[in-house]
Design a protein around this motif. Structure first.
Motif, PDB file in Angstrom:
ATOM      1  N   LYS A   1     -74.717 -11.435 -10.653  1.00 42.07           N
ATOM      2  CA  LYS A   1     -73.943 -12.252  -9.733  1.00 42.07           C
ATOM      3  C   LYS A   1     -72.458 -12.158 -10.089  1.00 42.07           C
ATOM      4  O   LYS A   1     -72.094 -12.121 -11.268  1.00 42.07           O
ATOM      5  CB  LYS A   1     -74.392 -13.709  -9.794  1.00 42.07           C
ATOM      6  N   ALA A   2     -71.612 -12.116  -9.058  1.00 37.35           N
ATOM      7  CA  ALA A   2     -70.176 -12.050  -9.267  1.00 37.35           C
ATOM      8  C   ALA A   2     -69.462 -12.681  -8.081  1.00 37.35           C
ATOM      9  O   ALA A   2     -69.991 -12.720  -6.967  1.00 37.35           O
ATOM     10  CB  ALA A   2     -69.712 -10.603  -9.444  1.00 37.35           C
ATOM     11  N   ILE A   3     -68.256 -13.157  -8.315  1.00 36.94           N
ATOM     12  CA  ILE A   3     -67.399 -13.667  -7.245  1.00 36.94           C
ATOM     13  C   ILE A   3     -66.564 -12.497  -6.730  1.00 36.94           C
ATOM     14  O   ILE A   3     -65.875 -11.821  -7.505  1.00 36.94           O
ATOM     15  CB  ILE A   3     -66.481 -14.785  -7.752  1.00 36.94           C
ATOM     16  N   VAL A   4     -66.624 -12.267  -5.425  1.00 36.03           N
ATOM     17  CA  VAL A   4     -65.927 -11.132  -4.817  1.00 36.03           C
ATOM     18  C   VAL A   4     -64.877 -11.648  -3.840  1.00 36.03           C
ATOM     19  O   VAL A   4     -65.136 -12.553  -3.044  1.00 36.03           O
ATOM     20  CB  VAL A   4     -66.924 -10.205  -4.095  1.00 36.03           C
ATOM     21  N   CYS A   5     -63.691 -11.039  -3.903  1.00 37.51           N
ATOM     22  CA  CYS A   5     -62.580 -11.402  -3.021  1.00 37.51           C
ATOM     23  C   CYS A   5     -62.040 -10.118  -2.393  1.00 37.51           C
ATOM     24  O   CYS A   5     -61.389  -9.323  -3.070  1.00 37.51           O
ATOM     25  CB  CYS A   5     -61.494 -12.125  -3.810  1.00 37.51           C
TER      26      CYS A   5
ATOM     27  N   TRP B   1     -59.022  -7.359 -14.474  1.00 33.79           N
ATOM     28  CA  TRP B   1     -59.636  -8.641 -14.156  1.00 33.79           C
ATOM     29  C   TRP B   1     -61.165  -8.506 -14.173  1.00 33.79           C
ATOM     30  O   TRP B   1     -61.683  -7.755 -14.966  1.00 33.79           O
ATOM     31  CB  TRP B   1     -59.106  -9.187 -12.821  1.00 33.79           C
ATOM     32  N   GLY B   2     -61.907  -9.262 -13.349  1.00 35.76           N
ATOM     33  CA  GLY B   2     -63.362  -9.126 -13.294  1.00 35.76           C
ATOM     34  C   GLY B   2     -64.145 -10.167 -14.051  1.00 35.76           C
ATOM     35  O   GLY B   2     -65.349 -10.029 -14.237  1.00 35.76           O
ATOM     36  N   GLY B   3     -63.485 -11.243 -14.514  1.00 34.82           N
ATOM     37  CA  GLY B   3     -64.159 -12.215 -15.370  1.00 34.82           C
ATOM     38  C   GLY B   3     -65.095 -13.174 -14.687  1.00 34.82           C
ATOM     39  O   GLY B   3     -65.940 -13.791 -15.342  1.00 34.82           O
ATOM     40  N   PHE B   4     -64.980 -13.330 -13.357  1.00 41.16           N
ATOM     41  CA  PHE B   4     -65.865 -14.253 -12.658  1.00 41.16           C
ATOM     42  C   PHE B   4     -67.161 -13.540 -12.269  1.00 41.16           C
ATOM     43  O   PHE B   4     -67.468 -13.315 -11.104  1.00 41.16           O
ATOM     44  CB  PHE B   4     -65.177 -14.828 -11.424  1.00 41.16           C
ATOM     45  N   ALA B   5     -67.908 -13.159 -13.292  1.00 39.45           N
ATOM     46  CA  ALA B   5     -69.146 -12.411 -13.103  1.00 39.45           C
ATOM     47  C   ALA B   5     -70.026 -12.629 -14.326  1.00 39.45           C
ATOM     48  O   ALA B   5     -69.557 -13.057 -15.385  1.00 39.45           O
ATOM     49  CB  ALA B   5     -68.851 -10.923 -12.924  1.00 39.45           C
ATOM     50  N   GLU B   6     -71.304 -12.321 -14.177  1.00 39.85           N
ATOM     51  CA  GLU B   6     -72.226 -12.508 -15.300  1.00 39.85           C
ATOM     52  C   GLU B   6     -71.983 -11.493 -16.411  1.00 39.85           C
ATOM     53  O   GLU B   6     -72.242 -11.780 -17.583  1.00 39.85           O
ATOM     54  CB  GLU B   6     -73.661 -12.415 -14.794  1.00 39.85           C
TER      55      GLU B   6
END
Length: 322
Positions: free
Chosen positions: A2-6, A101-106
């Motif tokens: 799971k990750a937050i994608v923008c 970046w990329g930290g909002f992910a499992e």
């Protein structure tokens, strides 16, 4: 994973929680299982594309980095064959703003130079709250501000993420620290050792007779003339954050003021690096600083977290837990 994608600039509503492919580390990378992350002003810039100047680094028409998130703390799950500093199972923390970046992910892959071993004495949440804000405060005070023992230091915006670290780091250098905050945050500044507190709801810092060797502008929308007024001869003002008006005044008027007088006006562009992260780690280990956490949100609550954060009233850091 799971990750937050923008995929486009906008409000927090454009953020999406998606299932994407789990990354694999290259020769010089470390794969980190993320336990906690945190929000910083850079995350807000990456989301909104404002101020516009930032788009030259983050992408003119759409975000260059589709997964936001700079600060992380977690456990090393795999390492590339050329990695020498870390091994599987190490607990680490770091700032990914300088490496994609990329930290909002499992999970996230990072170069080994972007992280450091997490102090055993603090939690993953506390570790994730520290890197960007702690290093920003350190660079602003030590590198730009040339802080020394006995200096009188004013920190405007002292109760936020960077500000709470700045108060403690300035005290660790032996400075006499005055923090500016709103009424609701006075007790927080007292708890982290501020010598003097100015409640901007009740009084204006620029009307005080006290002058300072160093002023750190972490937040706010004050004019440069107000900051200049409270500087001692040879005093320094360092802009760290705040309104676009304050930023542009610093960039446009700062060089002229600095060249024509003894008072120096400058702006800090924080740069993540492992050496400074390890310096902050030492401050954590010796208990000279401690992270102040305001609220915690789950990864699935990222929209709510950003909405809260962009109101600008967080007391310390906003943390994401995975």
């Amino acid at each position: 994973m799971k990750a937050i994608v923008c995929d486009k600039y906008g409000s927090p509503d454009v953020l999406e929680l998606k299932e994407i492919k789990k990354p694999f580390p290259t020769e010089n990378q470390v794969l980190v299982k993320v336990h906690s992350a945190s929000l910083n002003f850079g995350n807000l810039v990456l989301l909104t594309g404002k101020p516009f100047l930032a788009r030259f680094a983050f992408g003119l028409t759409r975000p260059k980095y589709s997964i936001p998130g700079g600060d992380i703390a977690g456990t090393v799950e795999a390492v590339g064959k050329d990695v020498k500093l870390f091994k599987v199972g190490d607990e680490v923390f770091g700032d990914l703003s300088g490496c994609g970046w990329g930290g909002f992910a499992e999970y996230v892959t990072v170069p080994e130079y972007a992280i450091a071993l997490k102090p055993n004495s603090i939690s993953f949440e506390e570790a994730a709250a520290t890197p960007m804000a702690g290093v920003t405060a350190l660079q602003g005070l030590r590198d730009k501000g040339k802080i020394k023992s006995g200096h009188k230091v004013l920190i405007y915006g002292a109760s936020g993420g960077v500000g709470t670290f700045a108060v403690q780091i300035a005290k660790s250098f032996g400075a006499e620290v005055t923090g500016v905050c709103s009424t609701r945050n006075v007790e927080i500044l007292r708890s982290i050792g501020a010598d003097h507190i100015i409640d901007y709801k009740k009084e204006c810092f620029a009307q005080h007779k006290e002058c300072y060797d160093l002023v750190l502008g972490v937040n706010g929308s004050n004019s440069i003339s107000a900051y200049k007024r409270v500087l001692k001869p040879n005093g320094k003002f360092v802009h760290v954050g705040g309104s676009e008006f304050q930023l542009y005044q610093t960039l446009l008027l700062g060089p002229f003021i600095s060249m024509t007088g003894s008072k120096k006006i400058s702006s800090l562009l924080q740069r993540a690096n492992q050496k400074d992260l390890n310096d902050v780690k030492e401050l954590l280990e010796t208990q000279k600083i401690k992270p102040i956490i305001d609220k915690r949100f789950k990864l699935s609550e990222i929209t709510e977290a950003f909405n809260y954060f962009q109101e600008g009233h967080a007391q310390g850091k906003v943390v994401i837990t995975l």
